[in-house]
Design a protein around this motif. Structure first.
Motif, PDB file in Angstrom:
ATOM      1  N   LEU A   1      -6.597  -4.407  -3.525  1.00  0.00           N
ATOM      2  CA  LEU A   1      -5.398  -4.197  -4.321  1.00  0.00           C
ATOM      3  C   LEU A   1      -5.553  -4.910  -5.667  1.00  0.00           C
TER       4      LEU A   1
ATOM      5  N   ARG B   1       0.836  -1.209   0.000  1.00  0.00           N
ATOM      6  CA  ARG B   1       0.000   0.000   0.000  1.00  0.00           C
ATOM      7  C   ARG B   1       0.868   1.255   0.000  1.00  0.00           C
ATOM      8  N   GLU B   2       1.962   1.228   0.733  1.00  0.00           N
ATOM      9  CA  GLU B   2       2.871   2.377   0.780  1.00  0.00           C
ATOM     10  C   GLU B   2       3.477   2.618  -0.604  1.00  0.00           C
TER      11      GLU B   2
ATOM     12  N   ASN C   1       2.299   0.365  -8.465  1.00  0.00           N
ATOM     13  CA  ASN C   1       1.210  -0.579  -8.258  1.00  0.00           C
ATOM     14  C   ASN C   1       1.713  -2.015  -8.405  1.00  0.00           C
TER      15      ASN C   1
END
Length: 207
Positions: free
Chosen positions: A113, A86-87, A94
């Motif tokens: 995600l 996520r960071e 991505n």
């Protein structure tokens, strides 16, 4: 496991080449803004076994700033690993979570995600099969997950479209669509065993 990639892999293992992440990322830093590039034709993200190395991933994110990277990971979705992914996404990198079955893809997609999944070889275009023949046959295959998410077969597996032309796997927001890659190559039968049988199109297909 075979061919030119194995030769390169063996040289990496022996320390003859590719031993430093910073060196490997030098060509990426020089790419034009907006360029698409592929990380890791084999292997996975930096890290020890099932653990993702946060510093290594952020180095990749920094080198790829302004570009579009195609990245997949089979690392387990632990709290720490997902936090790092996520960071990285917040920095524009991505990372696709890779699943070995449609059911597992559904579970990974619940994390919000991007997800990619290996599909049974029946989803692939057969040798000497025309595009129209393939599309007619593919209409009978499941194109939604059990939880109702759309499965989009990678167009490069049945047409002349390249990753550079498509670029979907570099995008973080796909509205829940899961990209599928049909089993192929010398290990196709083994991959089919892992991915499971190709299901038939369900009622979701009428959406």
């Amino acid at each position: 496991m075979t061919g030119p990639l194995k030769l390169h892999w063996d040289m990496v293992t022996s320390g003859e080449r590719g031993t430093d992440l910073d060196e490997a990322l030098q060509p990426i830093r020089k790419l034009n803004r907006g360029a698409i590039w592929r990380y890791g034709q084999a292997g996975d993200l930096p890290g020890d076994k099932d653990t993702i190395d946060r510093a290594g991933v952020l180095k990749i994110a920094k080198a790829s700033k302004g570009k579009r990277a195609i990245i997949f990971t089979h690392k387990p979705p632990s709290l720490d690993n997902i936090a790092i992914i996520r960071e990285a996404a917040a920095e524009g990198l991505n990372i696709n979570l890779s699943a070995d079955s449609i059911e597992k893809a559904d579970n990974l997609a619940d994390l919000g995600l991007p997800v990619a999944v290996v599909l049974n070889s029946e989803y692939g275009r057969r040798k000497d099969e025309s595009l129209s023949e393939y599309r007619r046959r593919a209409k009978d295959l499941a194109n939604y997950t059990p939880k109702g998410r759309k499965i989009a077969v990678c167009p490069a597996t049945y047409t002349d479209v390249s990753c550079t032309q498509c670029g979907v796997c570099a995008d973080g927001e796909r509205k829940g669509v899961i990209v599928g890659f049909p089993a192929h190559g010398t290990k196709k039968k083994r991959v089919d065993e892992i991915a499971g049988h190709a299901g038939k199109r369900s009622d979701h297909g009428s959406r």
